[in-house]
Design a protein around this motif. Structure first.
Motif, PDB file in Angstrom:
ATOM      1  N   ILE A  48       0.955  12.143   2.928  1.00 36.88           N
ATOM      2  CA  ILE A  48       0.240  11.186   2.003  1.00 36.88           C
ATOM      3  C   ILE A  48      -0.528  11.910   1.062  1.00 36.88           C
ATOM      4  N   ASP A  49      -0.790  13.272   1.234  1.00 34.15           N
ATOM      5  CA  ASP A  49      -1.794  14.050   0.498  1.00 34.15           C
ATOM      6  C   ASP A  49      -3.159  13.523   0.218  1.00 34.15           C
ATOM      7  N   HIS A  50      -3.578  13.136   1.378  1.00 33.87           N
ATOM      8  CA  HIS A  50      -5.060  12.516   1.468  1.00 33.87           C
ATOM      9  C   HIS A  50      -5.559  13.099   2.854  1.00 33.87           C
ATOM     10  N   ARG A  51      -6.776  13.310   2.543  1.00 35.81           N
ATOM     11  CA  ARG A  51      -7.600  13.829   3.799  1.00 35.81           C
ATOM     12  C   ARG A  51      -8.377  12.799   4.436  1.00 35.81           C
ATOM     13  N   PHE A  52      -8.263  13.123   5.840  1.00 37.47           N
ATOM     14  CA  PHE A  52      -9.196  12.147   6.914  1.00 37.47           C
ATOM     15  C   PHE A  52     -10.464  11.756   6.069  1.00 37.47           C
TER      16      PHE A  52
END
Length: 79
Positions: A48-52
Motif C-alpha cells: 500500500i506504500d504506507h508506513r506503520f
C-alpha cells in the motif's frame, strides 16, 4: 488467576501485537515472537506504500531483527 503469556515475554502491558503507540523495543519483542505476522505487516506496508508509523516502518523492525538486534527491556508506553 492466570495472566497472558505476553507478560512472561517482557511486555509491560497487553495490547495489539504491533500497537502504533508502542515503543520500538516492544515492536522488536513482538516481531521476535511473531515473525510471520511481522512479515505480513511488512508486505502490507510495501503493497500500500504506507508506513506503520512515519518515523518507524515495520520493515525497519524486521531488518533489525534479521541483523540480530535484541529487543532489550520494554518500558511501558503512554497513549
Amino acid at each position: 488467576m492466570r495472566h497472558h503469556p505476553a507478560y512472561d515475554l517482557g511486555m509491560p502491558r497487553l495490547s495489539c501485537c504491533f500497537c502504533i503507540f508502542s515503543p520500538r523495543s516492544a515492536l522488536l519483542l513482538a516481531g521476535k515472537h511473531n515473525p510471520e505476522l511481522l512479515a505480513e505487516y511488512v508486505e502490507l506496508e510495501r503493497s500500500i506504500d504506507h508506513r506503520f508509523r512515519l518515523e518507524l516502518p515495520l520493515a525497519s523492525i524486521q531488518e533489525a531483527l534479521a541483523n540480530g538486534e535484541e529487543p532489550g527491556r520494554v518500558q511501558d508506553w503512554l497513549m
